[in-house]
Design a protein around this motif. Structure first.
Motif, PDB file in Angstrom:
ATOM      1  N   LEU A 185       0.821  -1.208   0.000  1.00 28.77           N
ATOM      2  CA  LEU A 185       0.000   0.000   0.000  1.00 28.77           C
ATOM      3  C   LEU A 185       0.859   1.263   0.000  1.00 28.77           C
ATOM      4  O   LEU A 185       0.530   2.251  -0.663  1.00 28.77           O
ATOM      5  CB  LEU A 185      -0.925  -0.008   1.215  1.00 28.77           C
ATOM      6  N   LYS A 186       1.959   1.238   0.758  1.00 29.38           N
ATOM      7  CA  LYS A 186       2.787   2.434   0.909  1.00 29.38           C
ATOM      8  C   LYS A 186       3.550   2.804  -0.352  1.00 29.38           C
ATOM      9  O   LYS A 186       4.134   3.891  -0.427  1.00 29.38           O
ATOM     10  CB  LYS A 186       3.773   2.225   2.066  1.00 29.38           C
ATOM     11  N   LYS A 187       3.575   1.940  -1.341  1.00 34.59           N
ATOM     12  CA  LYS A 187       4.271   2.250  -2.595  1.00 34.59           C
ATOM     13  C   LYS A 187       3.552   3.328  -3.402  1.00 34.59           C
ATOM     14  O   LYS A 187       4.131   3.891  -4.325  1.00 34.59           O
ATOM     15  CB  LYS A 187       4.389   0.989  -3.454  1.00 34.59           C
ATOM     16  N   TYR A 188       2.331   3.607  -3.049  1.00 32.57           N
ATOM     17  CA  TYR A 188       1.506   4.461  -3.892  1.00 32.57           C
ATOM     18  C   TYR A 188       1.333   5.843  -3.286  1.00 32.57           C
ATOM     19  O   TYR A 188       1.134   6.000  -2.089  1.00 32.57           O
ATOM     20  CB  TYR A 188       0.143   3.795  -4.133  1.00 32.57           C
ATOM     21  N   GLU A 189       1.410   6.844  -4.173  1.00 34.16           N
ATOM     22  CA  GLU A 189       1.387   8.239  -3.747  1.00 34.16           C
ATOM     23  C   GLU A 189       0.074   8.605  -3.057  1.00 34.16           C
ATOM     24  O   GLU A 189       0.050   9.488  -2.192  1.00 34.16           O
ATOM     25  CB  GLU A 189       1.590   9.146  -4.966  1.00 34.16           C
ATOM     26  N   PHE A 190      -1.018   7.945  -3.429  1.00 33.37           N
ATOM     27  CA  PHE A 190      -2.311   8.310  -2.854  1.00 33.37           C
ATOM     28  C   PHE A 190      -2.533   7.706  -1.471  1.00 33.37           C
ATOM     29  O   PHE A 190      -3.589   7.891  -0.870  1.00 33.37           O
ATOM     30  CB  PHE A 190      -3.465   7.930  -3.794  1.00 33.37           C
ATOM     31  N   VAL A 191      -1.563   6.955  -0.948  1.00 31.97           N
ATOM     32  CA  VAL A 191      -1.636   6.419   0.417  1.00 31.97           C
ATOM     33  C   VAL A 191      -0.676   7.213   1.304  1.00 31.97           C
ATOM     34  O   VAL A 191       0.528   7.211   1.078  1.00 31.97           O
ATOM     35  CB  VAL A 191      -1.285   4.922   0.453  1.00 31.97           C
ATOM     36  N   LYS A 192      -1.217   7.888   2.294  1.00 29.70           N
ATOM     37  CA  LYS A 192      -0.410   8.712   3.190  1.00 29.70           C
ATOM     38  C   LYS A 192       0.219   7.882   4.292  1.00 29.70           C
ATOM     39  O   LYS A 192       1.402   8.035   4.622  1.00 29.70           O
ATOM     40  CB  LYS A 192      -1.280   9.811   3.793  1.00 29.70           C
ATOM     41  N   SER A 193      -0.575   6.991   4.910  1.00 29.65           N
ATOM     42  CA  SER A 193      -0.080   6.165   6.004  1.00 29.65           C
ATOM     43  C   SER A 193      -0.884   4.879   6.064  1.00 29.65           C
ATOM     44  O   SER A 193      -2.026   4.818   5.592  1.00 29.65           O
ATOM     45  CB  SER A 193      -0.171   6.909   7.338  1.00 29.65           C
ATOM     46  N   VAL A 194      -0.278   3.857   6.654  1.00 31.10           N
ATOM     47  CA  VAL A 194      -0.945   2.579   6.883  1.00 31.10           C
ATOM     48  C   VAL A 194      -0.876   2.298   8.380  1.00 31.10           C
ATOM     49  O   VAL A 194       0.216   2.247   8.958  1.00 31.10           O
ATOM     50  CB  VAL A 194      -0.292   1.436   6.088  1.00 31.10           C
ATOM     51  N   ILE A 195      -2.026   2.127   8.999  1.00 34.51           N
ATOM     52  CA  ILE A 195      -2.112   1.966  10.451  1.00 34.51           C
ATOM     53  C   ILE A 195      -2.651   0.577  10.760  1.00 34.51           C
ATOM     54  O   ILE A 195      -3.762   0.230  10.342  1.00 34.51           O
ATOM     55  CB  ILE A 195      -3.031   3.040  11.068  1.00 34.51           C
TER      56      ILE A 195
END
Length: 415
Positions: free
Chosen positions: A100-110
């Motif tokens: 998920l974090k590879k993508y610019e539209f994802v700010k953070s993964v919690i």
């Protein structure tokens, strides 16, 4: 001598007899379908078009297990499988989160701890998670694992959120399916889904069968997660393209200062036209402020009102919040409160009404954050009506309203 040889044969043959016979499997299952919809009734909120706020804060959580099942001959010496430990789940979520974090539209993964996930919790459970962890989107991970120990052929059917997966069973097979679905919490709509499966075939002597089954279980999850990551990556690519091309079944809003999204990986940027509200609706009795776009609600916030909250504003100093239709006509970034947007009170009717009573109607009614000089006690201002007639929100919410509501927007304040 003959007796000792006979006993040794019996000792060697006993595990083989106990492990033979009818096909037996031990299963662990969790289901996103059951978690979300098993206790949903006809009064549940209907799904809405999702509003994706970019970049997204994405939660990730394992769906609670629905049970441990064993089928077949009860005489079998098949061990009870151990469920995934919390460290195992964390490791699997780390790998999914890395995608998920590879993508610019994802700010953070919690990562959401298991204790926050209730069995069959549904969207009510997710709404609480949204508030606690400040996430609008959540990735739900569910799984099914079945282990077969027999010469017969069996089969399992696992209902994933995107369809049924049926796999045949063989001798000493460990069949694992991991399913990841990404849901917009408020909209109650699935954004994407992906699955990964694995099949571990192994043989073991009766002496080491317990250790082998445990090893196969963990290895099955690892391999299924690798396949899930590949499929999830493809779905994220499609989501990025849909965001850029405005072809998805959702609307886009951008955080202040954010002007684009990665169509593919980080660094590949495309522009997105941010979604703006065309009306602000305030319901005083509910202590709610809504950002509207046509008939759709884009955002909603809890608010505080004047210290005398019931009734329309009549005069200066009555500490009431006015009621009626006004315009948000100008703003002040450097006010005594954290940002402020002016409400065009008083209008001609308000002025005329006040003059007829021989009083001043007052003015300078605003939407604003908490006082700058009391920012360290923000919790205090969320628990009561405390203003002199203005509408107050948290500073974070004020940032959003500031970005999404242009000058000239209509505001309707209802009792």
């Amino acid at each position: 001598m003959k007796l000792s040889k006979l006993l040794s044969k019996i000792i060697v043959l006993m595990p083989l007899v106990l492990l033979g016979g009818c096909a037996t499997s031990t299963d662990y299952k969790s289901s996103a379908v059951q978690f979300l919809f098993s206790e949903r009734d006809d009064t549940a909120k209907s799904a809405q078009i999702p509003i994706l706020t970019l970049p997204m804060n994405v939660g990730i959580a394992f769906v609670p297990e629905t049970g441990h099942y064993r089928t077949g001959d009860s005489r079998r010496l098949l061990p009870t499988l151990s469920s995934l430990t919390e460290s195992d789940r964390t490791a699997l979520m780390d790998e999914i989160g890395a995608q998920l974090k590879k993508y610019e539209f994802v700010k953070s993964v919690i990562q959401i701890p298991s204790e926050y996930m209730a069995v069959n919790g549904g969207f009510d459970n997710l709404e609480r998670i949204k508030t606690t962890f400040n996430v609008d989107v959540i990735t739900l991970v569910s799984f099914s694992q079945s282990q077969f120990v027999d010469k017969d052929i069996s089969a399992i059917a696992y209902l994933t959120i995107i369809g049924a997966l049926i796999v045949p069973g063989e001798i000493n097979d460990t069949r694992t399916v991991l399913d990841a679905v990404c849901y917009h919490i408020t909209g109650q709509r699935m954004i994407l889904g992906a699955s990964g499966d694995s099949n571990i075939r192994s043989r073991a002597t009766p002496i080491n069968i317990l250790d082998q089954i445990r090893k196969d279980s963990l290895e099955g999850f690892k391999q299924a997660n690798k396949n899930l990551a590949l499929n999830l990556n493809q779905q994220l690519e499609l989501l990025g393209a849909a965001i850029c091309n405005s072809t998805g079944d959702f609307q886009i809003m951008c955080e202040p200062g954010y002007s684009g999204v990665g169509s593919l990986k980080k660094g590949a940027v495309c522009s997105v036209e941010p979604l703006r509200a065309d009306k602000v609706l305030v319901k005083k009795s509910e202590r709610k402020l809504y950002l509207k776009k046509g008939q759709r609600t884009l955002k909603e916030y809890n608010i505080s009102l004047g210290k005398n909250p019931v009734g329309d504003k009549e005069r200066e100093g009555d500490c009431r919040t006015p009621e009626g239709i006004y315009i948000l006509d100008w703003r002040n970034r450097n006010s005594h409160f954290y940002k402020a947007i002016h409400i065009s009170y008083p209008n001609r009717e308000d002025i005329s009404s006040a003059r007829s009573r021989g009083v001043s109607p007052g003015g300078m009614v605003m939407i604003h954050g908490v006082p700058n000089y009391f920012s360290w006690t923000k919790w205090y201002f969320r628990s009561r009506d405390w203003t002199n007639g203005c509408i107050a929100v948290s500073n974070t919410e004020m940032d959003e309203i500031w970005a999404y509501v242009p000058d000239g927007t209509i505001i309707e304040i209802q009792p």
